[in-house]
Design an enzyme around this catalytic site. Structure first.
Site, PDB file in Angstrom:
ATOM      1  N   HIS A 302       0.848  -1.187   0.000  1.00 21.24           N
ATOM      2  CA  HIS A 302       0.000   0.000   0.000  1.00 21.24           C
ATOM      3  C   HIS A 302       0.881   1.234   0.000  1.00 21.24           C
ATOM      4  CE1 HIS A 302      -3.140   2.846   1.149  1.00 21.24           C
ATOM      5  NE2 HIS A 302      -3.974   1.930   0.690  1.00 21.24           N
ATOM      6  N   ASP A 359      -7.941  -5.490   0.123  1.00 24.82           N
ATOM      7  CA  ASP A 359      -8.410  -6.373  -0.946  1.00 24.82           C
ATOM      8  C   ASP A 359      -7.992  -7.828  -0.765  1.00 24.82           C
ATOM      9  OD1 ASP A 359      -9.726  -4.390  -2.416  1.00 24.82           O
ATOM     10  OD2 ASP A 359      -7.836  -3.695  -3.260  1.00 24.82           O
TER      11      ASP A 359
HETATM   12  N1  CMC Z   1       4.178  -7.699  -4.733  1.00 18.69           N
HETATM   13  C1  CMC Z   1       5.516  -7.661  -4.910  1.00 18.69           C
HETATM   14  N2  CMC Z   1       6.258  -6.541  -4.791  1.00 18.69           N
HETATM   15  C2  CMC Z   1       5.611  -5.416  -4.465  1.00 18.69           C
HETATM   16  C3  CMC Z   1       4.222  -5.383  -4.257  1.00 18.69           C
HETATM   17  C4  CMC Z   1       3.497  -6.586  -4.414  1.00 18.69           C
HETATM   18  N3  CMC Z   1       2.171  -6.596  -4.233  1.00 18.69           N
HETATM   19  N4  CMC Z   1       3.851  -4.127  -3.956  1.00 18.69           N
HETATM   20  C5  CMC Z   1       4.962  -3.379  -3.973  1.00 18.69           C
HETATM   21  N5  CMC Z   1       6.035  -4.166  -4.276  1.00 18.69           N
HETATM   22  C6  CMC Z   1       7.443  -3.746  -4.334  1.00 18.69           C
HETATM   23  C7  CMC Z   1       7.738  -2.986  -5.604  1.00 18.69           C
HETATM   24  O1  CMC Z   1       8.169  -3.840  -6.636  1.00 18.69           O
HETATM   25  C8  CMC Z   1       8.821  -2.052  -5.147  1.00 18.69           C
HETATM   26  O2  CMC Z   1      10.006  -2.794  -5.035  1.00 18.69           O
HETATM   27  P1  CMC Z   1      11.446  -2.079  -5.342  1.00 18.69           P
HETATM   28  O3  CMC Z   1      11.605  -1.040  -4.282  1.00 18.69           O
HETATM   29  O4  CMC Z   1      12.426  -3.180  -5.254  1.00 18.69           O
HETATM   30  O5  CMC Z   1      11.335  -1.501  -6.721  1.00 18.69           O
HETATM   31  C9  CMC Z   1       8.396  -1.686  -3.718  1.00 18.69           C
HETATM   32  O6  CMC Z   1       7.638  -2.825  -3.262  1.00 18.69           O
HETATM   33  C10 CMC Z   1       7.536  -0.431  -3.611  1.00 18.69           C
HETATM   34  O7  CMC Z   1       6.423  -0.605  -4.486  1.00 18.69           O
HETATM   35  P2  CMC Z   1       5.762   0.557  -5.345  1.00 18.69           P
HETATM   36  O8  CMC Z   1       5.102  -0.043  -6.535  1.00 18.69           O
HETATM   37  O9  CMC Z   1       6.773   1.656  -5.584  1.00 18.69           O
HETATM   38  O10 CMC Z   1       4.707   1.094  -4.323  1.00 18.69           O
HETATM   39  P3  CMC Z   1       3.501   2.046  -4.646  1.00 18.69           P
HETATM   40  O11 CMC Z   1       3.219   2.789  -3.411  1.00 18.69           O
HETATM   41  O12 CMC Z   1       3.738   2.833  -5.890  1.00 18.69           O
HETATM   42  O13 CMC Z   1       2.296   1.029  -4.996  1.00 18.69           O
HETATM   43  C11 CMC Z   1       0.539  -0.520  -4.706  1.00 18.69           C
HETATM   44  C12 CMC Z   1       1.340   0.630  -4.083  1.00 18.69           C
HETATM   45  C13 CMC Z   1      -0.668  -0.795  -3.833  1.00 18.69           C
HETATM   46  C14 CMC Z   1       0.031  -0.064  -6.089  1.00 18.69           C
HETATM   47  C15 CMC Z   1       1.462  -1.762  -4.826  1.00 18.69           C
HETATM   48  O14 CMC Z   1       1.857  -2.191  -3.540  1.00 18.69           O
HETATM   49  C16 CMC Z   1       0.780  -2.907  -5.584  1.00 18.69           C
HETATM   50  O15 CMC Z   1       0.866  -2.958  -6.822  1.00 18.69           O
HETATM   51  N6  CMC Z   1       0.082  -3.851  -4.863  1.00 18.69           N
HETATM   52  C17 CMC Z   1      -0.667  -4.889  -5.524  1.00 18.69           C
HETATM   53  C18 CMC Z   1      -2.017  -4.339  -5.980  1.00 18.69           C
HETATM   54  C19 CMC Z   1      -2.957  -4.118  -4.823  1.00 18.69           C
HETATM   55  O16 CMC Z   1      -3.114  -4.953  -3.945  1.00 18.69           O
HETATM   56  N7  CMC Z   1      -3.644  -2.949  -4.848  1.00 18.69           N
HETATM   57  C20 CMC Z   1      -4.679  -2.614  -3.830  1.00 18.69           C
HETATM   58  C21 CMC Z   1      -4.260  -1.466  -2.970  1.00 18.69           C
HETATM   59  S1  CMC Z   1      -5.277  -1.284  -1.488  1.00 18.69           S
HETATM   60  C22 CMC Z   1      -6.864  -0.938  -2.012  1.00 18.69           C
HETATM   61  C23 CMC Z   1      -7.007   0.331  -2.737  1.00 18.69           C
HETATM   62  O17 CMC Z   1      -6.824   1.397  -2.167  1.00 18.69           O
HETATM   63  O18 CMC Z   1      -7.324   0.276  -3.915  1.00 18.69           O
END
Ligand code: CMC
Length: 430
Positions: A302, A359
């Site tokens: 998140h 989720d």
């Molecule tokens: N699985 C594997 N690696 C992950 C995941 C995951 N679910 N989420 C983040 N990471 C890693 C990402 O690859 C990155 O690694 P590195 O620093 O080595 O490059 C690091 O963690 C930070 O991730 P980010 O993508 O920069 O984080 P963000 O804040 O931009 O994205 C997120 C947040 C929710 C989009 C992301 O965690 C994600 O894609 N999660 C899976 C989708 C999901 O469950 N979304 C629902 C969110 S909660 C409900 C809502 O509000 O909609």
């Protein structure tokens, strides 16, 4: 609090500090560009406050979520969805009389204009229900134009909350080829939705009170989440002066993506995939860590929570009991728990502070209620609606609101002269 001092080359700039009611600190950079020609660059807005808001407080480090000061745990334990909707929109918990009037109005505006029924007929049966929801919500503005009458907006708020469940249920009925079931005035909000979803004209259908209560809690858990992608979209569209329905419709589209609300159905697809592959959880945890693959653990991570998502904690704590009481043994719940355990013990997830989000477990409960996977994100939208409305109204009533219009850092070609077509080389195969 003292001003912040920014040094830009030889220039020293004093920037005002803003402190929120929970001690959150922000540097007010609004005068930065005018004074220096410099902007801030913050792709994905991870470090940008787009507004001041009195609706929802999140402390992502501590896993705290509060609406108008009330904790999400308190609200899910003691409140109802309609009461939370009232709280978000009007700022205070309603008195008995206020709640009764609010619910009565929601009940009496739940019918769709008969002409709108024809819209559903135009969609293919396999249309994604989120597409149908967003377009039908947008088209409400053609029926209820809030720019024409003084009190129309107030009524449109009621109409939208009242009608969205009818629209969602009609979209589902259309997708399975069953006749639409009309709203019933004797049922509460969540029971009425379940009745419209699952009743058929040829049979008696009784809404299971446990299913209705579970849905009620799930909707409370989704009711608002401050400036997330869809809510910021709603505010952004509204900041141009666009109407309520159009702004909410844009929010529904933003919610549909798999990184946002679409994650709840993506989780079930992922758990099914793992189950079909023999339940090898470790393999998928490894895959999620592999930067050469696109695979992520859906329902994990998140932007704001760097600790357990409090909403996921509430859902997880009730999932076992609800499935037990409904007499459902879902093998996907066991896989989800194992996946969570393995991921939380893994260095990769620990280092990045990735925890299950709302989720991760919600889909298991939707499944137990008989809600099909392609309707999961619609359920999220139904829950999030009061939050979107409250945020939109706050934006609209804030005298400090300006049209949302971010800047950019341009990295393209510098100015150059037009080249006649005969003199151009081939630059791409497109
Ligand atoms: N699985 C594997 N690696 C992950 C995941 C995951 N679910 N989420 C983040 N990471 C890693 C990402 O690859 C990155 O690694 P590195 O620093 O080595 O490059 C690091 O963690 C930070 O991730 P980010 O993508 O920069 O984080 P963000 O804040 O931009 O994205 C997120 C947040 C929710 C989009 C992301 O965690 C994600 O894609 N999660 C899976 C989708 C999901 O469950 N979304 C629902 C969110 S909660 C409900 C809502 O509000 O909609």
């Amino acid at each position: 609090m003292d001003n912040a001092t920014l040094t830009l080359g030889n220039e020293v700039l004093e920037l005002p500090m803003v402190v929120g009611s929970e001690g959150e600190k922000a540097v007010d950079i609004r005068k930065l560009r005018a004074g220096t020609g410099t902007i801030t660059l913050d792709s994905g807005y991870g470090n940008t406050g787009s507004c001041e808001s009195a609706i929802t407080f999140i402390d992502g480090e501590k896993g705290i979520l509060r609406h108008r000061g009330y904790s999400i745990e308190d609200l899910t334990a003691n409140s109802t969805f309609t009461e939370v909707a009232y709280l978000l929109i009007y700022g205070e918990l309603p008195s008995e009389e206020e709640l009764a009037t609010f619910e009565e109005r929601l009940t009496h505006h739940s019918l769709l204009h008969e002409d709108m029924k024809k819209f559903f007929e135009g969609y293919p049966a396999n249309a994604p229900p989120m597409s149908v929801l967003s377009t039908i919500v947008a088209s409400l503005s053609a029926f209820y134009d809030e720019s024409t009458q003084e009190d129309e907006l107030e009524l449109n708020v009621i109409r939208l909350i009242a009608k969205i469940k009818t629209i969602a249920a009609f979209a589902y009925k259309k997708s399975i080829g069953q006749p639409y079931i009309y709203p019933r005035n004797d049922l509460d909000y969540s029971s009425d939705f379940l009745h419209m979803m699952f009743a058929v004209p040829s049979e008696e259908y009784e809404v299971d009170p446990l299913v209705s209560k579970t849905l009620n809690r799930l909707m409370i858990l989704h009711a608002d989440h401050e400036q997330n992608c869809s809510t910021s979209t709603v505010r952004m569209v509204g900041s141009s002066g666009a109407n309520l329905f159009g702004s909410i419709s844009a929010g529904i589209s933003a919610l549909s993506g798999p990184l946002h609300g679409g994650a709840n159905s993506a989780v079930i697809k992922m758990l099914n995939m793992i189950a079909e592959d023999g339940g090898n959880v470790d393999k998928y945890v490894e895959l999620a860590k592999d930067k050469s693959s696109d695979f992520r653990l859906m329902g994990f991570g998140h932007r704001v929570y760097k600790n357990f998502d409090p909403r996921a904690r509430v859902i997880k704590s009730s999932a076992d009991a609800v499935l037990d009481q409904l007499g459902i043994d879902d093998p996907l719940l066991d896989i989800a728990k194992k996946l969570e355990r393995v991921a939380l013990e893994d260095e990769y997830f620990a280092a990045r502070r990735l925890y299950p989000n709302v989720d991760f477990y919600s889909g298991i409960l939707y499944r137990a209620m008989g809600i099909p996977t392609n309707m999961f994100t619609v359920m999220f939208a139904l829950g999030r609606l009061p939050g979107w409305i409250a945020q939109w109204l706050e934006m609209k009533n804030d005298p400090g609101t300006r049209i949302y219009r971010p800047r950019q850092v341009y990295v393209g070609e510098n100015g150059r002269s037009y080249v006649p077509i005969a003199e151009r080389g081939v630059v791409s195969a497109g």
